[in-house]
Every structure is written in C-alpha cells, then in structure tokens.
Design an enzyme around this catalytic site. Structure first.
Site, PDB file in Angstrom:
ATOM      1  N   LYS A 177      -0.059   3.472   8.687  1.00 27.48           N
ATOM      2  CA  LYS A 177      -0.504   2.280   8.625  1.00 27.48           C
ATOM      3  C   LYS A 177       0.516   1.324   8.136  1.00 27.48           C
ATOM      4  O   LYS A 177       1.525   1.749   7.750  1.00 27.48           O
ATOM      5  CB  LYS A 177      -1.064   2.771   6.946  1.00 27.48           C
ATOM      6  CG  LYS A 177      -2.824   3.502   7.078  1.00 27.48           C
ATOM      7  CD  LYS A 177      -2.691   4.479   6.229  1.00 27.48           C
ATOM      8  CE  LYS A 177      -4.491   4.914   6.198  1.00 27.48           C
ATOM      9  NZ  LYS A 177      -5.177   5.048   4.703  1.00 27.48           N
ATOM     10  N   ARG A 179     -25.240  -5.324   3.112  1.00 35.88           N
ATOM     11  CA  ARG A 179     -24.613  -7.367   3.456  1.00 35.88           C
ATOM     12  C   ARG A 179     -25.607  -7.535   4.540  1.00 35.88           C
ATOM     13  O   ARG A 179     -25.607  -7.670   5.751  1.00 35.88           O
ATOM     14  CB  ARG A 179     -23.318  -6.434   3.772  1.00 35.88           C
ATOM     15  CG  ARG A 179     -22.181  -5.858   2.772  1.00 35.88           C
ATOM     16  CD  ARG A 179     -21.180  -6.678   2.919  1.00 35.88           C
ATOM     17  NE  ARG A 179     -20.549  -5.973   2.360  1.00 35.88           N
ATOM     18  CZ  ARG A 179     -18.800  -5.558   2.006  1.00 35.88           C
ATOM     19  NH1 ARG A 179     -17.802  -6.851   2.775  1.00 35.88           N
ATOM     20  NH2 ARG A 179     -17.772  -5.332   1.072  1.00 35.88           N
ATOM     21  N   LYS A 222     -17.428  -3.323   5.402  1.00 32.99           N
ATOM     22  CA  LYS A 222     -18.843  -2.603   4.962  1.00 32.99           C
ATOM     23  C   LYS A 222     -20.021  -3.153   6.023  1.00 32.99           C
ATOM     24  O   LYS A 222     -19.936  -3.968   5.079  1.00 32.99           O
ATOM     25  CB  LYS A 222     -18.443  -2.176   3.446  1.00 32.99           C
ATOM     26  CG  LYS A 222     -17.365  -1.680   3.009  1.00 32.99           C
ATOM     27  CD  LYS A 222     -16.915  -2.247   1.736  1.00 32.99           C
ATOM     28  CE  LYS A 222     -15.244  -1.567   1.370  1.00 32.99           C
ATOM     29  NZ  LYS A 222     -14.708  -1.776   0.673  1.00 32.99           N
ATOM     30  N   LYS A 271       0.733  -1.070  -0.016  1.00 28.08           N
ATOM     31  CA  LYS A 271      -0.218   0.197   0.213  1.00 28.08           C
ATOM     32  C   LYS A 271       0.470   0.890   0.086  1.00 28.08           C
ATOM     33  O   LYS A 271       0.472   2.361  -0.710  1.00 28.08           O
ATOM     34  CB  LYS A 271      -0.874  -0.187   1.330  1.00 28.08           C
ATOM     35  CG  LYS A 271      -2.025  -1.246   0.953  1.00 28.08           C
ATOM     36  CD  LYS A 271      -2.335  -1.025  -0.450  1.00 28.08           C
ATOM     37  CE  LYS A 271      -3.186  -3.057   0.197  1.00 28.08           C
ATOM     38  NZ  LYS A 271      -4.390  -2.781  -1.661  1.00 28.08           N
ATOM     39  N   ARG A 304      -8.992  -7.153  -7.258  1.00 28.51           N
ATOM     40  CA  ARG A 304     -10.314  -8.011  -7.792  1.00 28.51           C
ATOM     41  C   ARG A 304     -11.489  -7.599  -8.055  1.00 28.51           C
ATOM     42  O   ARG A 304     -11.548  -6.737  -8.035  1.00 28.51           O
ATOM     43  CB  ARG A 304      -9.864  -9.041  -5.796  1.00 28.51           C
ATOM     44  CG  ARG A 304     -10.480  -8.207  -4.556  1.00 28.51           C
ATOM     45  CD  ARG A 304     -10.862  -8.585  -3.764  1.00 28.51           C
ATOM     46  NE  ARG A 304     -11.842  -7.710  -2.553  1.00 28.51           N
ATOM     47  CZ  ARG A 304     -10.575  -6.931  -1.888  1.00 28.51           C
ATOM     48  NH1 ARG A 304      -9.863  -7.071  -1.786  1.00 28.51           N
ATOM     49  NH2 ARG A 304     -11.936  -5.875  -1.101  1.00 28.51           N
ATOM     50  N   VAL A 348     -16.627  -7.450  -2.892  1.00 31.10           N
ATOM     51  CA  VAL A 348     -18.306  -8.037  -2.660  1.00 31.10           C
ATOM     52  C   VAL A 348     -19.547  -6.925  -4.162  1.00 31.10           C
ATOM     53  O   VAL A 348     -20.434  -7.669  -3.789  1.00 31.10           O
ATOM     54  CB  VAL A 348     -18.585  -7.552  -0.715  1.00 31.10           C
ATOM     55  CG1 VAL A 348     -19.671  -8.287  -0.767  1.00 31.10           C
ATOM     56  CG2 VAL A 348     -17.537  -8.621  -0.318  1.00 31.10           C
TER      57      VAL A 348
HETATM   58  C1  MV4 Z   1      -7.274   7.032   6.114  1.00 29.46           C
HETATM   59  C2  MV4 Z   1      -8.388   7.380   7.564  1.00 29.46           C
HETATM   60  C3  MV4 Z   1      -8.615   9.288   7.139  1.00 29.46           C
HETATM   61  N1  MV4 Z   1      -7.121   9.142   7.468  1.00 29.46           N
HETATM   62  N2  MV4 Z   1      -6.609   7.401   6.098  1.00 29.46           N
HETATM   63  C4  MV4 Z   1      -9.193   2.633   6.140  1.00 29.46           C
HETATM   64  C5  MV4 Z   1      -9.259   1.314   5.308  1.00 29.46           C
HETATM   65  C6  MV4 Z   1      -8.523   1.591   4.754  1.00 29.46           C
HETATM   66  N3  MV4 Z   1      -8.741   1.514   3.397  1.00 29.46           N
HETATM   67  C7  MV4 Z   1      -8.468   3.427   4.961  1.00 29.46           C
HETATM   68  N4  MV4 Z   1      -9.209   4.344   6.134  1.00 29.46           N
HETATM   69  C8  MV4 Z   1      -8.633   5.073   5.915  1.00 29.46           C
HETATM   70  N5  MV4 Z   1      -7.878   5.153   6.417  1.00 29.46           N
HETATM   71  C9  MV4 Z   1      -6.101   8.738   6.671  1.00 29.46           C
HETATM   72  N6  MV4 Z   1      -5.259   9.360   6.085  1.00 29.46           N
HETATM   73  C10 MV4 Z   1      -9.802   6.937   7.347  1.00 29.46           C
HETATM   74  C11 MV4 Z   1      -9.483   5.417   7.012  1.00 29.46           C
HETATM   75  C12 MV4 Z   1     -10.759   4.687   7.787  1.00 29.46           C
HETATM   76  C13 MV4 Z   1     -11.917   4.470   6.873  1.00 29.46           C
HETATM   77  C14 MV4 Z   1     -12.028   4.396   5.876  1.00 29.46           C
HETATM   78  C15 MV4 Z   1     -13.458   4.377   5.175  1.00 29.46           C
HETATM   79  C16 MV4 Z   1     -14.249   3.860   5.618  1.00 29.46           C
HETATM   80  C17 MV4 Z   1     -14.385   3.580   6.655  1.00 29.46           C
HETATM   81  C18 MV4 Z   1     -13.354   4.085   7.569  1.00 29.46           C
HETATM   82  C19 MV4 Z   1     -13.228   4.050   9.196  1.00 29.46           C
HETATM   83  C20 MV4 Z   1     -11.600   4.288   9.380  1.00 29.46           C
HETATM   84  C21 MV4 Z   1     -11.058   5.078   8.935  1.00 29.46           C
END
Ligand code: MV4
Length: 466
Positions: A158, A339, A237, A116, A292, A295
């Site tokens: 992350k 879902r 989700k 990532k 991929r 869902v």
């Molecule tokens: C973030 C964020 C806020 N700021 N990155 C969660 C899933 C992953 N694909 C990335 N995610 C997030 N990244 C930054 N810089 C908040 C989330 C996040 C989130 C994103 C989408 C849907 C739900 C979420 C719940 C918590 C945090």
C-alpha cells in the site's frame, strides 16, 4: 453560530450542506465552475461565485480562487464536503490563517491520518489492532521479502500517501512481490509525490466496516455505530448499510471503543470515520481514518436521528455535541443506501454523462433521496459520476430491502445509463439478502451473470422453448 458559510463543493453534498445551513439560519455561498453555472447548488445558495473553468484543478481544487470568493463574500467558515479539498491539511491551514473556520478537524489531525502508514503506527501505539506488516516504509526488495516471509503470502503493498484503495497491489509469491514493489513505489511517487510504501498481510475475504465518530472541542467524543460498506467495485462503494448484519452489540462496542482510541490519539475533532476490515473469525483491524464527512453519512443519520452535517457546523462554531453520552446514541431500525451513478453497468461501468430528459425520484415512507439532479439537468463529464443517493429506513433489514426495491422501481432517470439496474440485481441476490457479502461480492455476482449468459448462448434453442 456562524452567519455565513461558503460551501467549497458541488453536486449533492453541496446541496446537503446548504440545506443544513438553511435550517440553522446560516446564510450560504456556493462556488461553481463555468459548466456548473446551472447546477442546483448555485440556485439554492444565497450567493454564488464562479471560481474557474471546468477542470477541478482550476475550480474546486483552486485554493486561491476559493479563498478569494470567501473574502469577497465575507464568510465566517468554509465547509469542504467530501473529495476535493476536504482532506487537504494545507487548505485547512490557509483557512485558519485567513480567520476563516475550516469545518473539519485540525490540520494536524488531517495530516496525521493522511499518511496511512503513520496512521497505522498511531493506531498500533494506541492499542488498536492492526494487520500484521511493516512499521516503516519498505526500503528495498530484501526488506520486502523478509517481511513477507514472516507474515506469509498473500501480502498487499500500500502507498503511505494512498488510501481508499489507490496504489494497492496484492502479491501471492516472491517473484510478484519484487516486481510489484518497484512499480508500486514508482506509481506512488508519480501519483502522490511520495513513493513510500508499506506491506500488510492480505486478508482474502474481509468485510469493510467503518465507525462514524463525532467529537467536539470540549472533550466529548461519541461513535454513531457502524456502516457496512462491503459492496464495492474497484474501490468505489455501491451499496452501504447500517447497522452491519455481521456486527452484534458486543462487537459494535469493541469496534466503537477502538475507533475512539485511534481518533483520540491524534486529538481528533469534528466528524470522522475509522475504517476496519472484519475477518470471518470476528477479528477486526484498523486500516485507515477518513477525516471528512463521507458520502454514506446519511444512513447513519437515519438510524441515529443525528444530523451529522449540523453537528459538524455546531462543533466548528465551538458548541458542544447535542448528544454527549455514548449510551444515549440511538440505533433505530436499519438503513440502506444505493449510490446512483451515471454509469453503464452493462458496459464495465463506463461513464454515461448527458442530459436527463425524464426524472422522477421515489418518495413515500422510509425514503430519502439526496441528489442535485432534475429533469433537464446535464450530467457533466468532468466530475464524479454520482448523481444521487437513494437511502431507505425500515424497522429491520428485511423491511429496508423491500422499501429499497420498491423505491428503485419508482426511480426514473432517462435516457442516460445509471446504476439502478445493478442495484435491483443486488437487492434480490440471495447472498446479499442473507447479509453474507464480502468485498468480492460484485466480482462474484458479475461472474455469475457472465456464466448465466454463456450458458444461455450455448444452450440449444429447444431449452428456451420448452
Ligand atoms: C486490505 C485488504 C486486504 N488485506 N488490506 C481497500 C480500500 C482500502 N481502504 C483498503 N482496502 C483493502 N485493504 C489488507 N491487509 C483488502 C482491501 C480491499 C477492500 C477493502 C474494502 C472494500 C473493498 C475492497 C476491495 C478490495 C480490497
């Protein structure tokens, strides 16, 4: 076209792939674990091979066992579905070396997007907006403190090998950052065998918007518009919709073009999804790409009329996309997916496996149910708790919500606990109905319910009898 495909998955997505194959005149081989012997995908496929015991590591993740099944049954291709081996570049390579087509992108594309942190750098170089943060892995606390000072708190740590919210940590100050860095690195090393972590500015209330892409091996690449996946709980989700109530045509086009750029940078082919976070000010940022079928692909199928799974199979067979011009991609009406999980929403979403005694799926205009469940089916405790997806399609968002509410009322799954009740709550929630949900929606909604309950409990008896 292929004459036979092995479906390396289980549950509803295995059924979905088998259905596409049947309509295309392609024969299918199901693989299954010992306790899955009675699953719907085993019955609907032309052939079925048992590949191991209940634990995924011994069955659906067991590469030698799956490749053996493919060789014994002499298939031309393998469709990995989602989860399991779907984003495993090594598996895609093994398929290739055995002259079996892997229905998905190249091992190179999977690997490039699987890291990532590297994907973020690829996107940046391609001119796709990313969230301010680190370019490379953070080495030590001094480096972390320096970058956090520059981009300002809150920040998020992350894991490079993470994704989908795994191994993420939000930090609001220096003290937290130092301790979180140590544990994040350690956890990433244990979970993924790669301790590399990176830091981004933390966006407090974003929307989660993703763009569905299709690309063939003849240089055609299109986007199938966006899905809004803001309604999640612990990175799972719950509800998705297409299009997003927060995206207009101007933004849709900008996000679509940026998604294409990111995908083109890794020579992407087949179906894929580029995830963005969208801020309240209309700024959007690349976060990761899923290599991929997802869902939630079905709601995109409902608004575009494009069968994404059939396109995946045609692309892998070397055919051209059925629609090759961006302005010919339809966007008709509005689709929503709920879902349906075997979980108890009143008990912290704890898994609720067991036998389904009564089952009645909704139908009627605008309703699609993708599920492997039936009366008499036992939801197993070993795998993902999703037992189906309820999708609806209306002329507009209001109509789609009304169809969903009606369909949720019709849906009977007893006696196990499911997420149906919480979907009914979401559909009637004023914030959802206004389309103003952010990624904190479920936490807030459950907070409201708790305070309501507390209020009721605290209220004197007379308040109720009045
Ligand atoms: C973030 C964020 C806020 N700021 N990155 C969660 C899933 C992953 N694909 C990335 N995610 C997030 N990244 C930054 N810089 C908040 C989330 C996040 C989130 C994103 C989408 C849907 C739900 C979420 C719940 C918590 C945090």
């Amino acid at each position: 076209m292929f004459s036979k495909i092995l479906v390396a998955n289980r549950g509803e997505i295995a059924l979905r792939i088998i259905r596409a194959c049947r309509e295309m005149g392609v024969r299918t081989v199901a693989v299954y674990s010992v306790p899955d012997a009675n699953s719907a995908h085993v019955h609907l496929a032309d052939e079925a091979v048992c590949i191991g015991n209940a634990p995924s590591s011994q069955s659906y993740l067991n590469i030698p066992s799956i490749i053996s099944a493919a060789e014994i049954t002499d298939v031309d291709a393998i469709h990995p579905g989602y989860g399991f081996l779907s984003e495993n570049a090594h598996f895609a390579e093994i398929c290739e070396s055995c002259q079996i087509k892997f229905i998905g992108p190249s091992p190179h594309a999977i690997r490039s997007m699987g890291d990532k942190m590297a994907a973020r750098e690829t996107a940046r170089k391609a001119g796709v907006p990313i969230i301010p943060g680190t370019k490379e892995a953070v080495k030590d606390k001094d480096e972390a403190l320096k970058i956090a000072k520059k981009i300002k708190y809150p920040v998020i740590i992350k894991a490079a090998a993470g994704g989908g919210g795994r191994g993420m940590r939000v930090c609001h100050n220096e003290v937290r950052l130092v301790s979180a860095l140590m544990t994040a690195q350690h956890e990433a090393e244990v979970a993924f065998g790669n301790g590399a972590v990176y830091i981004e500015k933390y966006l407090e209330r974003p929307k989660h918007i993703e763009i569905q892409l299709l690309a063939d091996n003849h240089g055609h690449m299109i986007y199938l518009h966006e899905r809004d996946c803001s309604i999640q709980r612990r990175h799972q989700k719950l509800v998705e919709e297409a299009p997003s109530p927060a995206v207009d045509w101007k933004l849709r086009r900008k996000m679509g073009e940026m998604a294409l750029r990111a995908a083109k940078a890794v020579g992407y082919t087949n179906a894929g999804t580029v995830e963005f976070l969208l801020n309240e000010d209309g700024q959007f940022y690349f976060i990761e790409m899923n290599t991929r079928v997802q869902v939630e692909h079905g709601i995109t199928e409902l608004i575009t009329g494009i069968d994404i799974v059939k396109e995946q199979i045609r692309i892998a067979a070397g055919e051209k996309l059925s629609i090759r011009k961006q302005d010919q991609v339809p966007l008709i009406g509005h689709a929503i997916e709920c879902r349906i999980n075997a979980e108890d929403p009143t008990n912290n979403f704890s898994p609720s496996p067991g036998k389904i005694e009564r089952y009645n799926a909704p139908g009627g205009p605008g309703v699609r149910v993708d599920s492997h469940a039936y009366a008499g089916y036992t939801v197993l405790p070993y795998y993902d708790s999703m037992i189906g997806k309820l999708m609806v399609h209306g002329r507009n968002r209001g109509e789609a919500i009304a169809i969903m509410q009606r369909a949720l009322e019709e849906f009977i799954i007893e006696p196990i606990k499911t997420t149906i009740p919480i979907h009914k709550e979401i559909m009637k929630h004023p914030v959802f109905r206004r389309g103003q949900m952010f990624t904190d929606f479920i936490d807030r909604m459950q907070g409201e319910q708790r305070t309501d309950k507390d209020k009721l409990a605290a209220e004197p008896q007379e308040a109720k009898t009045k």
